[in-house]
Design a protein around this motif. Structure first.
Motif, PDB file in Angstrom:
ATOM      1  N   HIS A 247       0.826  -1.207   0.000  1.00  0.00           N
ATOM      2  CA  HIS A 247       0.000   0.000   0.000  1.00  0.00           C
ATOM      3  C   HIS A 247       0.864   1.262   0.000  1.00  0.00           C
ATOM      4  O   HIS A 247       0.520   2.268  -0.638  1.00  0.00           O
ATOM      5  CB  HIS A 247      -0.936  -0.010   1.200  1.00  0.00           C
ATOM      6  N   TYR A 250       2.107   1.742  -3.534  1.00  0.00           N
ATOM      7  CA  TYR A 250       1.003   2.221  -4.370  1.00  0.00           C
ATOM      8  C   TYR A 250       0.747   3.713  -4.137  1.00  0.00           C
ATOM      9  O   TYR A 250       0.527   4.475  -5.089  1.00  0.00           O
ATOM     10  CB  TYR A 250      -0.271   1.435  -4.059  1.00  0.00           C
ATOM     11  N   ALA A 254       1.345   6.682  -6.879  1.00  0.00           N
ATOM     12  CA  ALA A 254       0.185   7.465  -7.309  1.00  0.00           C
ATOM     13  C   ALA A 254       0.492   8.958  -7.249  1.00  0.00           C
ATOM     14  O   ALA A 254       0.168   9.720  -8.168  1.00  0.00           O
ATOM     15  CB  ALA A 254      -1.024   7.143  -6.443  1.00  0.00           C
ATOM     16  N   ASN A 371      -4.361  -4.629  -9.452  1.00  0.00           N
ATOM     17  CA  ASN A 371      -3.957  -3.680 -10.490  1.00  0.00           C
ATOM     18  C   ASN A 371      -5.015  -2.599 -10.675  1.00  0.00           C
ATOM     19  O   ASN A 371      -4.702  -1.441 -10.974  1.00  0.00           O
ATOM     20  CB  ASN A 371      -3.711  -4.407 -11.810  1.00  0.00           C
ATOM     21  N   GLU A 374      -4.534  -0.089  -7.898  1.00  0.00           N
ATOM     22  CA  GLU A 374      -3.393   0.778  -8.195  1.00  0.00           C
ATOM     23  C   GLU A 374      -3.758   1.806  -9.262  1.00  0.00           C
ATOM     24  O   GLU A 374      -3.413   2.989  -9.164  1.00  0.00           O
ATOM     25  CB  GLU A 374      -2.214  -0.063  -8.664  1.00  0.00           C
TER      26      GLU A 374
END
Length: 441
Positions: A247, A250, A254, A371, A374
């Motif tokens: 996490h 991710y 992002a 996916n 994400e």
């Protein structure tokens, strides 16, 4: 965004200076097995899709700014394309985890080609934002299918080399095509460029359709059942709650990718308005990035990084990358090119390490859903940050905007990746599907 020997963690003999003849033969055999028929075909299809994407992205980006002269309007055109990618992956990922993934990929590229063909003919007589929204829907569909299908084609143990090849395709094509597209933008016009994109997308779909992979439906439960969909979403959410390292990666990716999306209109505006800078100079950023990525890709393809050094290396790359963005527009143009070359070298290093580790770490039965998460997180961040940076560019100097954003992303890296470094190190250990708590194998 985006493949050395990657088996080093499984076979420590790769680090020995004296390999016996048998082991040398095995290494050579493994190198040959990467370029199978199916891997070659998916690589060719990826190249065609990337080439088309470069054409359409360049043409449409400059079209919006030239027509409006506003960084906020350019950012809006980027943000609206991200809206479907926040919603569609969450809806279709559970279905994609149950059905064969190849048809999703083939039909996604085929429909994408049809849409661009229509846009090339009618774009000047229709609403641009409506077209962006439609193509974005297909893009979300296609990207999720590709990311979930691609690992199925990789020979065991060759994953990092394969992802290095994949990551090098886009920069190679970009450096070859960007100067050409910059020239054709004024001579052919947007419509004809989008027709070229349409042809490339259809060709990619035809090549993907020729790939032979055995895929079966994973169970017989009804695909359109709301109960089944909700259970699948909760299963993936429960898994992620226990995976703080995953996490953290991710979240950082992002934010940093969202910032990069927000930078794009600023860079276009800077090179369009700053004295002494031109569009052609902007296009040569891709040349510098290509040089860096080519060298970095060659190093990454050939050499493996020891497991215990991966986190320190990755975190150092992230910090350096953000620092390069922070100072980019304050530099004279030659040093800007050096800056982009360094980022290209480091970017392919971090991308292949993290992407391969993540895809190897997560269980295949949850791959599309993870996916999708994400993608959802990344595109939501991209939409918000693109608008925020675009609005900031209306009131502040473009250079100051990039500096503020770069320092902010650097701080986010400390709060996500570094503070969860022990959990992130478990992901980077690259033990296939290791430590999957609560997920049946």
């Amino acid at each position: 965004g985006s493949s050395r020997e990657y088996f080093s963690h499984d076979n420590p003999l790769f680090f020995c200076k004296r390999l016996c003849d048998n082991h040398s033969s095995e290494v050579n055999a493994m190198k040959r097995t990467l370029w199978t028929r199916d891997f070659t075909r998916i690589t060719a299809a990826t190249a065609l899709g990337a080439a088309g994407g470069i054409i359409s992205q360049f043409a449409l980006s400059f079209l919006v700014f030239d027509e409006t002269g506003s960084t906020l309007a350019a950012a809006l055109s980027v943000a609206i394309q991200l809206i479907p990618m926040v919603l569609l992956p969450l809806i279709i990922a559970p279905m994609m985890d149950r059905l064969p993934r190849k048809p999703f990929l083939v039909w996604g590229d085929l429909l994408n080609g049809v849409c661009y063909a229509g846009a090339g003919i009618f774009l000047l007589h229709t609403a641009y934002l409506a077209f962006s929204l439609l193509v974005s829907c297909l893009g979300a569909f296609d990207e999720l299918a590709y990311n979930s299908f691609y690992p199925l084609l990789l020979p065991e143990g060759q994953e990092e080399r394969a992802y290095t090849v994949s990551a090098m395709l886009y920069p190679i094509l970009k450096v070859l095509m960007m100067p050409l597209v910059a020239l054709l933008y004024d001579t052919l016009g947007v419509g004809r460029l989008l027709l070229i994109q349409a042809v490339l997308s259809v060709l990619a779909a035809l090549i993907e359709n020729s790939i032979h992979v055995q895929e079966d439906r994973r169970d017989q439960e009804p695909l359109l059942s709301l109960k089944t969909w909700w259970r699948d979403v909760r299963e993936a959410a429960d898994y992620l709650r226990q995976e703080r390292g995953l996490h953290g990666l991710y979240t950082y990716m992002a934010v940093t990718n969202g910032m990069a999306m927000g930078y794009a209109p600023l860079l276009i505006a800077f090179f369009r308005t700053a004295q002494g800078f031109t569009t052609a100079m902007y296009s040569f950023f891709s040349v510098a990035e290509f040089a860096g990525r080519t060298i970095g890709g060659a190093v990454r393809y050939r050499y493996s990084l020891p497991e215990k050094k991966r986190f320190g290396f990755l975190f150092g790359v992230y910090q350096t990358y953000e620092l390069m963005d922070t100072c980019l527009l304050w530099l004279p143009y030659p040093l800007m090119l050096v800056n982009r070359a360094i980022c290209g070298f480091l970017g392919i290093q971090s991308a292949t390490i993290s992407q391969t580790a993540v895809q190897r770490y997560i269980p295949d039965r949850l791959r599309a859903r993870l996916n999708a998460y994400e993608s959802l997180l990344g595109t939501a961040a991209g939409a918000v940050l693109s608008l925020a940076i675009g609005a900031l560019g209306e009131v502040l100097d473009y250079r100051l905007c990039m500096t503020i954003c770069g320092l902010t992303t650097m701080l986010v890296c400390w709060l996500t990746v570094f503070l969860r470094r022990h959990q992130v190190q478990q992901v980077l250990a690259s033990r296939p599907n290791a430590a999957q708590p609560g997920v049946p194998q």
